[in-house]
Every structure is written in C-alpha cells, then in structure tokens.
Design a protein around this motif. Structure first.
Motif, PDB file in Angstrom:
ATOM      1  N   ARG A  96       0.865  -1.177   0.000  1.00 53.55           N
ATOM      2  CA  ARG A  96       0.000   0.000   0.000  1.00 53.55           C
ATOM      3  C   ARG A  96       0.901   1.225   0.000  1.00 53.55           C
ATOM      4  O   ARG A  96       1.840   1.317   0.789  1.00 53.55           O
ATOM      5  N   ASN A 143       0.313   5.383   0.076  1.00 55.79           N
ATOM      6  CA  ASN A 143      -0.754   6.337   0.353  1.00 55.79           C
ATOM      7  C   ASN A 143      -2.017   5.503   0.591  1.00 55.79           C
ATOM      8  O   ASN A 143      -2.028   4.694   1.464  1.00 55.79           O
ATOM      9  N   ASN A 144      -3.038   5.606  -0.171  1.00 56.32           N
ATOM     10  CA  ASN A 144      -4.226   4.773   0.063  1.00 56.32           C
ATOM     11  C   ASN A 144      -4.479   3.806  -1.079  1.00 56.32           C
ATOM     12  O   ASN A 144      -5.599   3.326  -1.236  1.00 56.32           O
ATOM     13  N   GLU A 145      -3.465   3.529  -1.864  1.00 56.32           N
ATOM     14  CA  GLU A 145      -3.626   2.639  -3.018  1.00 56.32           C
ATOM     15  C   GLU A 145      -2.836   1.346  -2.828  1.00 56.32           C
ATOM     16  O   GLU A 145      -1.685   1.360  -2.419  1.00 56.32           O
ATOM     17  N   VAL A 146      -3.486   0.230  -3.146  1.00 56.06           N
ATOM     18  CA  VAL A 146      -2.819  -1.070  -3.125  1.00 56.06           C
ATOM     19  C   VAL A 146      -2.290  -1.345  -4.522  1.00 56.06           C
ATOM     20  O   VAL A 146      -3.005  -1.163  -5.514  1.00 56.06           O
ATOM     21  N   ILE A 147      -1.029  -1.765  -4.590  1.00 54.81           N
ATOM     22  CA  ILE A 147      -0.410  -2.109  -5.868  1.00 54.81           C
ATOM     23  C   ILE A 147       0.339  -3.426  -5.714  1.00 54.81           C
ATOM     24  O   ILE A 147       0.637  -3.864  -4.602  1.00 54.81           O
ATOM     25  N   SER A 190       5.938   3.028   1.316  1.00 55.65           N
ATOM     26  CA  SER A 190       5.262   1.758   1.073  1.00 55.65           C
ATOM     27  C   SER A 190       5.099   0.980   2.366  1.00 55.65           C
ATOM     28  O   SER A 190       5.906   1.075   3.284  1.00 55.65           O
ATOM     29  N   THR A 218      -9.473  -8.502  -7.458  1.00 55.13           N
ATOM     30  CA  THR A 218      -9.690  -7.067  -7.583  1.00 55.13           C
ATOM     31  C   THR A 218      -8.693  -6.522  -8.604  1.00 55.13           C
ATOM     32  O   THR A 218      -7.509  -6.840  -8.511  1.00 55.13           O
ATOM     33  N   LEU A 275      -5.892  -4.463  -9.878  1.00 53.11           N
ATOM     34  CA  LEU A 275      -4.869  -3.690  -9.175  1.00 53.11           C
ATOM     35  C   LEU A 275      -3.811  -3.224 -10.159  1.00 53.11           C
ATOM     36  O   LEU A 275      -3.508  -3.933 -11.126  1.00 53.11           O
ATOM     37  N   PRO A 276      -3.198  -2.057  -9.905  1.00 55.73           N
ATOM     38  CA  PRO A 276      -2.064  -1.652 -10.729  1.00 55.73           C
ATOM     39  C   PRO A 276      -0.902  -2.628 -10.492  1.00 55.73           C
ATOM     40  O   PRO A 276      -0.628  -3.006  -9.349  1.00 55.73           O
TER      41      PRO A 276
END
Length: 166
Positions: free
Chosen positions: A50, A52-56, A79, A105, A107-108
C-alpha cells in the motif's frame, strides 16, 4: 479457487502457458527455486503493498529487496506491506501463491527491471505449489504492467581469499 482464477486468466489471455504444479511447496523463493531447479533470482515474487491509500502489486526477482527510497521517489509515498488476510482479500490468492494473474480485484501492477536479468522467470500461479514459466516481457504484457526500478539486487557473494601452499 485461486488456482482456478489463474487457469481461467491464462486460458483467455495466454493458452500456450502451462501451469506447473510441483506437488511440493513453492511458497517461498527458496522452496520454489529448489522445486523448479532454477536460481532464486528467477522466481518472480509478487509483493502486495500500500502506498498512500492505493494497493499495488510489484513483481520482482526473488532475491531482490524493495528499496524504500526508490519506492518513495517513484510512487510519491512510503510503502507498507499488506497483511496476509488483506493480501488474500484483494488478490484472491493465498500468501505463497500470490501472482499478478486472475486477481479478485483489479490492481495496478509494476514489474521491477530486476526481472530483466533473466531470459525466463517463474511467478506463482495462485497456489502454494504452482507456478508458470515465461519471459519478463511477456509477464509485463499479459498483466499490463509498467516497468519500474525500485529494487536492490542481491549483493554478490564474497569471494574467499586465495591461499597458496608452498
């Protein structure tokens, strides 16, 4: 179910790629390298993080480690690795079988340039005993991944001193 989602993904996008089921654990880099008879670096580990607020997802050579400063410079934030339950919830894959195929889901996905050190790499295939073999370029193309340089390769093994016998 996870292995099945990978099978479905490959059937649709890459029917020529076979799933290799070792019947033995390939859940860690060392277990996978031993089971497949390859160098640990050829195992393409998938890291769920993760920022910031994004899962990659980041796919890197098995013996490389994430460089926190490079990661922050590329992604603009610190991270944090996801916990096992969250990894399984967002990817649909158990720890030890996480891969960028057949995700629960969208995901990038990012491939670290460290993968390019090998002609072929072996990412997991949704279970703790399965993997696939493909080129780093094909891996990136199939998963619509972007290339980044955020990992540090392993340090070379020290060379033992030469001792001469007279």
């Amino acid at each position: 179910m996870s292995l099945e989602s990978v099978r479905a993904f490959l059937a649709e996008h890459a029917p020529d790629i076979a799933i290799i089921d070792q019947g033995a654990s390939t859940a860690t880099v060392s277990e996978a390298a031993l089971a497949l008879g390859v160098e640990p670096g050829q195992i393409a580990k998938t890291l769920s993080i993760r920022i910031n607020n994004e899962v990659i997802l980041i796919v890197a050579r098995g013996d490389a480690r994430l460089d926190n400063q490079k990661t922050k410079a590329v992604f603009g934030g610190r991270s944090r690795m996801l916990g096992a339950e969250e990894v399984e919830a967002v990817t649909g894959h158990p720890i030890g079988g996480v891969c960028p195929f057949g995700l629960a889901t969208p995901l990038p996905i990012y491939c670290d340039v460290s993968l390019r050190d090998f002609a072929e790499v072996y990412p997991a295939a949704g279970s703790r005993t399965s993997s696939v073999r493909l080129t780093p370029g094909r891996l990136a193309t199939l998963t619509d991944a972007r290339w980044v340089g955020i990992c540090v390769p392993p340090a070379p093994a020290p060379v033992p001193p030469i001792t001469a016998k007279l």
